[in-house]
Design an enzyme around this catalytic site. Sequence first.
Site, PDB file in Angstrom:
ATOM      1  CB  CYS A 143     -13.588   0.853  -2.760  1.00  0.00           C
ATOM      2  SG  CYS A 143     -13.388  -0.922  -2.548  1.00  0.00           S
ATOM      3  CD  GLN A 195      -5.072   3.467  -7.975  1.00  0.00           C
ATOM      4  OE1 GLN A 195      -4.379   3.184  -8.955  1.00  0.00           O
ATOM      5  NE2 GLN A 195      -5.758   2.543  -7.316  1.00  0.00           N
ATOM      6  CG  HIS A 234     -10.490   3.559  -2.194  1.00  0.00           C
ATOM      7  ND1 HIS A 234     -10.598   2.826  -1.028  1.00  0.00           N
ATOM      8  CD2 HIS A 234     -10.360   2.644  -3.198  1.00  0.00           C
ATOM      9  CE1 HIS A 234     -10.534   1.542  -1.315  1.00  0.00           C
ATOM     10  NE2 HIS A 234     -10.402   1.404  -2.622  1.00  0.00           N
ATOM     11  CG  ASP A 280      -5.638   7.194  -1.092  1.00  0.00           C
ATOM     12  OD1 ASP A 280      -4.658   6.479  -1.402  1.00  0.00           O
ATOM     13  OD2 ASP A 280      -6.818   6.834  -1.250  1.00  0.00           O
ATOM     14  CE  LYS A 325      -4.268   0.070  -4.654  1.00  0.00           C
ATOM     15  NZ  LYS A 325      -5.294  -0.699  -5.367  1.00  0.00           N
TER      16      LYS A 325
END
Length: 408
Positions: A362, A201, A121, A198, A224
Amino acid sequence: MNPLELRKAFPILDQQVNGHPLVYLDNAASSQKPRSVIDAIVRYYEHDNANVHRGVHTLASRATDAYEGARAKVAKFLNAASEREIVFTRGTTTALNIVARSWARAALREGDEIVLMPMEHHANLIPWQQAAKATGAVLRYIPMQPDGTIRLSDVEATLTDRTKIVSVTHVSNVLGVVNPVKEIAALAHKRGAVMVVDGAQSAPHMKVDVRDLDCDFYAFSGHKMCGPTGIGVLYGKRELLEQMEPVEYGGEMIEHVDYYDATWKEAPWRFEGGTPIIAGAVGLAAAIDFLTEIGMDNIDRHSEALARYAYDRLSEIEGVTLYGPREGRVCLVTFNLDDVHPHDVATVLDTEGVAIRAGHHCCQPLMRKLEVTATARASFYLYNTEEDVERLAAALIKAKEFFGHAIG
């Protein structure tokens, strides 16, 4: 877990869009919020609203307890060694920028290497581009297989003695692939590199144990995972956080100030200058309670099963191209309808009450790797069902009929 029962906890899902019951499939962008999270935020504003770490009156004490209690809850959620390893931020983007602007710029020298993946991303790409430009470091990319997976042999071949940082996504927001970050961390540490993950998700969908992963930094966002917008977390090993300089200066992050110099508080508070995101932390704590009661392992199984079901169902529709592997994916499917722009597909689906995402997500370098300008993405969460996937498929067939002239 029963998705139909869980759905009742989310007030926003009980509505019609364009004359159809809402099917919300844009969870990778932002999930919806359960009543318990909404109530927790309202309760804070109605009963406990005050600034933290400053006042000695009752409301200030209650607000501080709630804020620091949320930090402790996040530490337990991640299995961090200490709540001192938890920094509250505005989100994943801010968290990754803190690492890139503070730790990386101080540690990197000309010719040092920052290793990434092609699927990153922009939030886990641009901060490292800027760090490289500022220090003379260089970016290197782990090769990606045609199905979107990463081989550990390629990871090992990419790392060198000049590698100082490895920063990778845990779960791709386009491909849905789950990357082997624990094994990558071990390879990074063999080279003396720092491992950054990261987790935007992954934190919403699976149990995350930062000590088991042995990552040095882990970033995620509250919005999220059933929490409010504007709140996120940077986990960092305490010895690393204590080495880092703050990137924002002002009230609350200082220890001592005179006319010409200042000293900082210990981590994590040195990174939380100004009035922090108190209501956001309260909401995130409530979201963690909600998810923990359901069970992250249950959510993980549901996300994986639904993603596989959707992949197989959309594979049956002629003219649909799917991206990423069938196996080893969670929470989403990314696709295109032949010769139809994803924005047009998403617009038609919206007329059927089906909300999906369309665009480059993104991830413009990844789009070029896939040889497309954009894709459509349906992403699932704990309140989605196979019936939602069937609604998606039916809407896609209608879109195909609508654009029949384009796809022949």
